[in-house]
Design an enzyme around this catalytic site. Structure first.
Site: not given
Ligand code: PEP
Ligand code: MG
Length: 585
Positions: A191, A298, A334, A433, A456-457, A467, A504
């Site tokens: 984050h 978010r 979301r 994800e 990202n996930d 991650r 995203c």
């Molecule tokens: C992701 O997982 O790609 C995403 C956009 O959500 P976050 O980064 O908030 O987990």
């Molecule tokens: Mg995510």
């Protein structure tokens, strides 16, 4: 001079003094006092408490007042500590009985208090220890006449150095005073990295030993493009970096801010480039960089860094505020993605061995329908503005989607009964994800209005790479053929089912991958706001037809390295001199 290496997560160069957060140890003097000094020491205690109280109230007032971003409540807990009569009486008792100075008595009472809490079988009270430590450090600094500088209080521009940055710290972040971020832990999509990138602040994370090697006031350089930090640079290095910084700024300025919100490739294929947001400071950037609305909002930042839960009204105002500001484009709200590396203070969630695999996002919400429904109602009500879409994070199979939809239908019925307006046909998306969702995308597509791929996930789960763990960051590869195959199949399945599909994750804003994703026929690209102009310029400079051909070629390769090299060569050929300008900026 020493050079430290880390993970480059947000481009640019910051040069300035370090400001070390969180780890400073205060040395508290112990003095014996005479009977006659007792009343003076009690007076000093009261003074320190009053001053601290004043400081906290001032801090609370400085926090951004955008609706729905009410982090000021985190300081309520701090006020409760310094107003606690039991604690204060204990300090006074020690001053009188042991004939010791006020600051030492205070530090001893706090220690006793914390030890007692740590022994309790109550997770919530044990977690309060952080608040107590935090506020007692403030009080002790008052005795020591050291000014407690909070992030909101910074007088000069600094580079923040921390083990990690907590959400309550980012809440008081004055963007114009922060020249850079450096953290010991974290990866490209943790984050802290995402916030730095969204705010356009140079950052290096996962440095492991930064807080051991850097002190407050040290002169440092953070190179967020290369992923390194120089401590006490020599004159020559400083000069070189000043030039490098000027060049970087020039390159960024050379990227034109798009004139239009819509983006098209050379052969007129329309591409939607939208923005990801979480903090109030980011909202103006959506328009400034001409993002076509918000592809990911978010919402968990409304819930973090506070001792209670935001009410339906507070959330409604927050979502409405964003909806109004991005109109005529849409905002995809979301539902909360709590867990992983973001936790609520209230309700307490027991510590887990693998939080990213645990009680996170939709799993937490379905277990807490009373919390979830408040958010669903608030989003629905904001949808009366007409441009609100909603999506669920971390869906792993159709049952979770159905349970979520069922709760949503309940909320719609309730609102109707109450005569409250909402968009009956609100568009409902599923985040893809988790690999199981990607592999059952055909089933999910039939009951979703759109997909948003959360790479990202998806990357962390399909490659089994945490991650936020710097030690395995080298394995976190967006271009891994396994990841690309999942993405390609999700896009194709979405289209076969006549729904649109966005992405995203941070990957959408990385130019090489944005080009690949265009070729894979992705419909919407959502990214940190500062990436928007670059990606739009890229889209304008390439043709969809060529991107498709190159993507086909890339999909046949065997490693992430091969994929990246192929994309780099092809883009260099297409963009010519513009390649370095766009990719390195
Ligand atoms: C992701 O997982 O790609 C995403 C956009 O959500 P976050 O980064 O908030 O987990
Ligand atoms: Mg995510």
């Amino acid at each position: 001079m020493i050079k430290l290496k880390g993970i480059a997560v947000s481009g640019g160069i910051g040069i300035g003094k370090a400001y070390l957060l969180g780890k400073e140890e205060l040395s508290i003097p112990k003095r014996k006092i005479s009977y006659a000094d007792i009343s003076r020491e009690i007076y000093r205690l009261e003074e320190a408490l009053i001053e601290t109280r004043r400081e906290i109230l001032a801090l609370q007032r400085k926090i951004p007042q955008e609706p729905g971003f009410d982090h000021a409540l985190v300081f309520e807990a701090h006020l409760l500590v310094i107003e606690d009569r039991v604690l204060i009486e204990d300090v006074i008792g020690q001053i009188k009985e042991k004939k010791i100075n006020a600051e030492y008595a205070f530090s001893q009472s706090v220690k006793k208090y914390i030890d007692a809490l740590l022994k309790l079988d109550d997770e919530y009270l044990r977690e309060r220890v952080i608040d107590i430590e935090d506020v007692s450090r403030r009080v002790l600094k008052k005795f020591l006449k050291e000014k407690t500088v909070s992030l909101g209080d910074l007088k000069e521009k600094v580079i923040i150095v921390a083990h990690d940055l907590f959400p309550s710290w980012t809440a008081t972040l004055p963007k114009e005073k922060v020249l850079g971020f450096i953290t010991d832990i974290g990866g490209k999509t943790s984050h802290t990295a995402i916030i730095a990138r969204n705010l356009g602040i140079p950052a290096v994370v996962g440095m492991q030993i930064a807080t051991e090697n850097i002190k407050s006031e040290d002169m440092i350089i953070v190179d967020g493009s290369e992923g390194c930090v120089l401590v006490h640079p020599t004159e020559k290095v400083l000069e070189d970096y000043q030039k490098k910084r000027a060049k970087y700024t020039q390159e960024i300025k050379a990227i034109p801010v798009p004139r239009l919100f819509k983006a098209y490739t050379k052969d007129k294929k329309e591409v939607i480039v939208s923005a990801n947001i979480e903090l109030p400071e980011e909202l103006p950037l959506v328009k400034e960089y001409k993002a076509e609305g918000v592809g990911l909002y978010r919402t968990e930042y409304i819930f973090l860094g506070r001792g209670d839960l935001p009410s339906e009204e507070e959330q409604y105002k927050a979502y409405l505020n964003v909806a109004k500001k991005v109109k005529p484009y849409s905002v995809i709200v979301r539902t909360i993605d709590i867990g992983g590396d973001k936790f609520l203070t209230q309700p307490q969630v027991p510590k887990e061995i693998s939080p990213f695999l645990g009680w996170r996002a939709i799993r937490f919400c379905l277990a807490h329908p009373e919390i979830f429904k408040i958010q669903l109602r608030a989003i629905l009500r904001a949808s009366s503005w007409g441009n609100v879409k909603m999506m669920f994070p971390m869906i792993s199979g159709i049952e979770e989607l159905r349970q979520s939809r069922k709760l949503l239908e309940e909320c719609k019925k309730e609102l109707k009964k109450e005569g409250k307006h909402f968009d009956e046909n609100i568009s409902l998306g599923t985040m893809i994800e988790v690999p199981s969702a990607a592999l059952t995308a055909d089933v999910l597509a039939r009951e979703s209005d759109f997909f948003s791929i959360g790479t990202n996930d998806l990357i962390q789960y399909s490659l089994a790479v945490d991650r936020a763990n710097e030690k395995v960051a080298y394995l976190y590869e967006p271009g891994h053929p396994a990841v690309l195959k999942l993405i390609k199949s999700v896009i194709d399945i979405a289209h076969e089912n006549n729904i649109w599909v966005g992405l995203c994750g941070e990957m959408a804003g990385e130019l090489l991958f944005a080009f690949l994703l265009l070729g894979l026929e992705l419909d919407e690209f959502s990214m940190s706001p500062p990436q928007v102009p670059k990606v739009k310029e890229l889209m304008r400079s390439v043709s969809f037809k060529e991107a498709k051909a190159i993507a086909q070629k890339a999909m046949k390769l065997n490693t992430a390295g091969e994929v990246e090299r192929c994309l780099q060569e092809e883009l260099k050929r297409i963009l010519g001199d513009d390649f370095d300008r766009l990719l390195l900026a």
